[in-house]
Design an enzyme around this catalytic site. Structure first.
Site, PDB file in Angstrom:
ATOM      1  N   HIS A  61       0.893  -1.133  -0.014  1.00 44.97           N
ATOM      2  CA  HIS A  61       0.029   0.084   0.116  1.00 44.97           C
ATOM      3  C   HIS A  61       0.988   1.150   0.145  1.00 44.97           C
ATOM      4  O   HIS A  61       2.020   1.118   0.519  1.00 44.97           O
ATOM      5  CB  HIS A  61      -0.876   0.272   1.302  1.00 44.97           C
ATOM      6  N   ASP A  64       2.220   2.105   3.512  1.00 44.64           N
ATOM      7  CA  ASP A  64       3.087   1.103   4.241  1.00 44.64           C
ATOM      8  C   ASP A  64       4.519   1.602   3.647  1.00 44.64           C
ATOM      9  O   ASP A  64       5.413   1.265   4.559  1.00 44.64           O
ATOM     10  CB  ASP A  64       3.028  -0.306   3.530  1.00 44.64           C
ATOM     11  N   GLU A  86     -10.636  -6.947  -4.578  1.00 43.74           N
ATOM     12  CA  GLU A  86     -10.583  -7.823  -3.779  1.00 43.74           C
ATOM     13  C   GLU A  86     -11.878  -8.116  -2.820  1.00 43.74           C
ATOM     14  O   GLU A  86     -11.926  -6.971  -2.073  1.00 43.74           O
ATOM     15  CB  GLU A  86      -9.395  -7.801  -2.817  1.00 43.74           C
ATOM     16  N   GLU A 130      -9.097 -13.788  -1.455  1.00 41.94           N
ATOM     17  CA  GLU A 130      -8.233 -14.108  -0.289  1.00 41.94           C
ATOM     18  C   GLU A 130      -9.162 -15.018   0.615  1.00 41.94           C
ATOM     19  O   GLU A 130     -10.502 -14.875   0.738  1.00 41.94           O
ATOM     20  CB  GLU A 130      -8.207 -12.631   0.383  1.00 41.94           C
ATOM     21  N   HIS A 155     -11.291 -13.934   3.513  1.00 39.03           N
ATOM     22  CA  HIS A 155     -12.536 -13.205   3.095  1.00 39.03           C
ATOM     23  C   HIS A 155     -13.552 -14.039   2.773  1.00 39.03           C
ATOM     24  O   HIS A 155     -14.600 -13.915   2.908  1.00 39.03           O
ATOM     25  CB  HIS A 155     -12.117 -12.191   2.188  1.00 39.03           C
ATOM     26  N   ASP A 191      -4.605 -13.916  -2.503  1.00 37.43           N
ATOM     27  CA  ASP A 191      -4.171 -13.428  -1.219  1.00 37.43           C
ATOM     28  C   ASP A 191      -4.188 -14.645  -0.411  1.00 37.43           C
ATOM     29  O   ASP A 191      -5.331 -14.959   0.006  1.00 37.43           O
ATOM     30  CB  ASP A 191      -4.932 -12.287  -0.663  1.00 37.43           C
ATOM     31  N   ASP A 235     -11.124 -11.645  10.605  1.00 41.10           N
ATOM     32  CA  ASP A 235      -9.802 -11.957   9.648  1.00 41.10           C
ATOM     33  C   ASP A 235      -8.499 -11.972  10.327  1.00 41.10           C
ATOM     34  O   ASP A 235      -7.863 -10.999  10.536  1.00 41.10           O
ATOM     35  CB  ASP A 235      -9.742 -10.508   8.648  1.00 41.10           C
ATOM     36  N   ASP A 258      -5.981 -13.654   9.278  1.00 40.41           N
ATOM     37  CA  ASP A 258      -4.619 -13.427   8.284  1.00 40.41           C
ATOM     38  C   ASP A 258      -3.762 -14.632   8.477  1.00 40.41           C
ATOM     39  O   ASP A 258      -2.393 -14.151   8.887  1.00 40.41           O
ATOM     40  CB  ASP A 258      -4.196 -12.112   8.407  1.00 40.41           C
ATOM     41  N   ASP A 265      -0.807 -12.475   2.124  1.00 40.52           N
ATOM     42  CA  ASP A 265      -1.523 -11.380   2.868  1.00 40.52           C
ATOM     43  C   ASP A 265      -1.647 -12.305   4.348  1.00 40.52           C
ATOM     44  O   ASP A 265      -2.796 -12.414   4.688  1.00 40.52           O
ATOM     45  CB  ASP A 265      -2.763 -11.235   2.353  1.00 40.52           C
TER      46      ASP A 265
HETATM   47  C1  XLS Z   1      -7.805  -6.514   4.329  1.00 38.17           C
HETATM   48  C2  XLS Z   1      -7.186  -6.731   2.812  1.00 38.17           C
HETATM   49  C3  XLS Z   1      -5.884  -6.045   2.529  1.00 38.17           C
HETATM   50  C4  XLS Z   1      -5.913  -6.150   1.012  1.00 38.17           C
HETATM   51  C5  XLS Z   1      -4.971  -4.751   0.529  1.00 38.17           C
HETATM   52  O1  XLS Z   1      -8.448  -7.276   4.766  1.00 38.17           O
HETATM   53  O2  XLS Z   1      -6.884  -8.321   2.813  1.00 38.17           O
HETATM   54  O3  XLS Z   1      -4.839  -6.329   3.174  1.00 38.17           O
HETATM   55  O4  XLS Z   1      -5.417  -7.101   0.482  1.00 38.17           O
HETATM   56  O5  XLS Z   1      -5.527  -3.809   0.719  1.00 38.17           O
HETATM   57 NI    NI Z   2      -5.897  -8.887   0.903  1.00 39.48          NI
HETATM   58 NI    NI Z   3      -7.583  -9.656   4.504  1.00 42.68          NI
END
Ligand code: XLS
Ligand code: NI
Ligand code: NI
Length: 438
Positions: free
Chosen positions: A102, A105, A233, A269, A272, A297, A308, A310, A340
């Site tokens: 991003h 970041d 996404e 993802e 998600h 992702d 989430d 992750d 991700d």
């Molecule tokens: C958040 C998203 C984010 C996207 C990029 O839940 O996964 O990380 O991949 O903005």
């Molecule tokens: Ni993501």
């Molecule tokens: Ni995410």
């Protein structure tokens, strides 16, 4: 290139399945050929800036825990450059060919948009040098349009038109640098594009604004000459109660309604999909069938937590099912497998970053090998094909071709009197065939 942030770790090597070295690949062998292509080219692994460089293990109940020597707390451009060096040292020692960011970041927010742009320019120039030094490429860039308080009501879907303009300016700039850094694609994740309550929301108007925003992005992409695809996404909730890009089907419907489909693919993802109450393979099928399977992702959630998390994707059933669909739809072109994912708060040591990525890469390598073996075996695909055989001739073929009417169907059914010859769906058999390869 700097060698100072991970002095105890060298380049990660493939040592094979017998290895017990936590800092070696057991299954990811970049040069190994699977279905006519190297593992490296199948996967196109990418490391993310946000979790890997900026995550500190903090949660809403506790401070950061992670050892991250580049996070000195200064928060300025000098520190951002040090972080870029740490990012490239990490990614090149890991042997991942790509990374993702991003805008915010990479470089700190300024007090004004002009100052933020200047910070980003300075650090992005350093990224360009680091890419040239290491050969690591940008898989995709994106704009962080959700952290700053100005985006509290959303960005492109904010009730406030000034906020829309800030979001547009940020995407414009992020696109310019994605293009300049040779990015393969560009991602839109609707950070706060959604609502917390419909009591204060004109949903139709917000959707129209999002459609406008995406058209402006397409126009600017053409102007820049950026050739990579745009990826949307999907995510159903978090941070808002309802995110507009809720799942693959909702995204495709939005893209069709606003005449944007030809310019977009999806970046799916795992976590998600789970939050949407779907499996990853479902989302991949929906996207693949629409010709919109762009990128992944890679992560996974926790079966007992509703957010989430992750986590790094270490579940072999998940990676096998995922790679079965990726192979089915012809593999990645501009996209790839982007981690991700973040290490757990308890996994706070520096080497955990390597261990986690290796675990994810090995799980995907096993998923790829299993998927290729299942395809070669052919029993599952043969079963599916055979299951639909009544559509290959007679009344089935007539219906599929569009030549049959309700009256034809009625005539056929009356002649039969009743259906005979239905066969088992054999779910358990198919699951056990899959298990033979895990
Ligand atoms: C958040 C998203 C984010 C996207 C990029 O839940 O996964 O990380 O991949 O903005
Ligand atoms: Ni993501
Ligand atoms: Ni995410």
């Amino acid at each position: 290139m700097s060698k100072k942030y991970f002095p105890k770790v060298g380049n990660i090597q493939f040592e094979g399945a017998q290895s017990r070295n936590p800092l070696a690949f057991k299954h990811y062998n970049p040069a190994e050929i699977v279905e006519g292509k190297t593992m490296k080219d199948h996967m196109r692994f990418a490391v993310v800036y946000w979790h890997t460089m900026r995550g500190n293990g903090g949660d809403m109940f506790g401070w950061g825990t992670a050892e991250r020597p580049w996070q000195t707390g200064e928060g300025n451009v000098k520190q951002a450059i040090a972080r870029a060096q740490a990012m490239f040292e990490f990614t090149s020692k890991l042997g991942a060919p790509f990374y993702c960011w991003h805008d915010r970041d990479v470089a700190p927010h300024g007090k004004t948009l002009a100052e933020s742009n200047k910070n980003f320019d300075t650090v992005a120039k350093e990224l360009k040098k680091l890419q040239a030094d290491t050969g690591i490429r940008l898989l995709w860039g994106t704009a962080q349009n959700f952290v700053h308080p100005r985006y509290l009501h959303g960005a492109a879907t904010s009730c406030n038109a000034d906020v829309f303009c800030f979001a547009a300016a940020q995407v414009k700039k992020a696109l310019e640098w994605t293009h300049e850094l040779g990015g393969s694609g560009y991602v839109f994740w609707g950070g706060r594009e959604g609502y917390s309550t419909l009591m204060n929301t004109d949903m139709k108007r917000e959707m129209d604004h999002l459609g406008r925003f995406m058209h402006m992005a397409v126009d600017y992409k053409k102007k820049l000459g950026f050739k990579g695809p745009f990826f949307i996404e999907p995510k159903p909730k978090e941070p808002t109660r309802h995110q507009y890009d809720s799942d693959a089907a909702a995204c495709l419907n939005f893209l069709r309604e606003y005449h944007l489909l030809e310019h977009f693919q999806l970046n799916l993802e795992v976590n998600h999909a789970w939050l949407a109450g779907k499996t990853m393979e479902h989302e991949l099928e929906v996207a693949g069938a629409a010709g919109a399977l762009g990128s992944i992702d890679a992560n996974m959630g926790d079966y007992f937590l509703g957010w989430d998390t992750d986590q790094f994707p270490t579940d072999l059933y998940l990676t096998t099912q995922t790679m079965l669909r990726v192979l089915k739809y012809g593999g990645f072109t501009a996209g790839g497998v982007n981690f991700d994912a973040k290490v757990r708060r308890e996994s706070f040591q520096l080497d955990d970053l390597f261990i986690a990525h290796i675990a994810g890469m090995d799980a995907f390598a096993r998923g790829l090998k299993a998927a290729a073996a299942i395809r070669k075996d052919g029993r599952i695909s043969e079963f599916v094909k055979n299951r639909y055989r009544t559509w290959d001739s007679g009344i089935g073929a007539k219906i599929e071709s569009g030549a049959a009417t309700f009256a034809d169907c009625e005539k056929h059914a009356l002649k039969l009197g009743e259906v005979s010859g239905l066969e088992s769906g054999r779910q358990e058999l198919l699951e056990s065939i899959l298990n033979e390869y895990i």
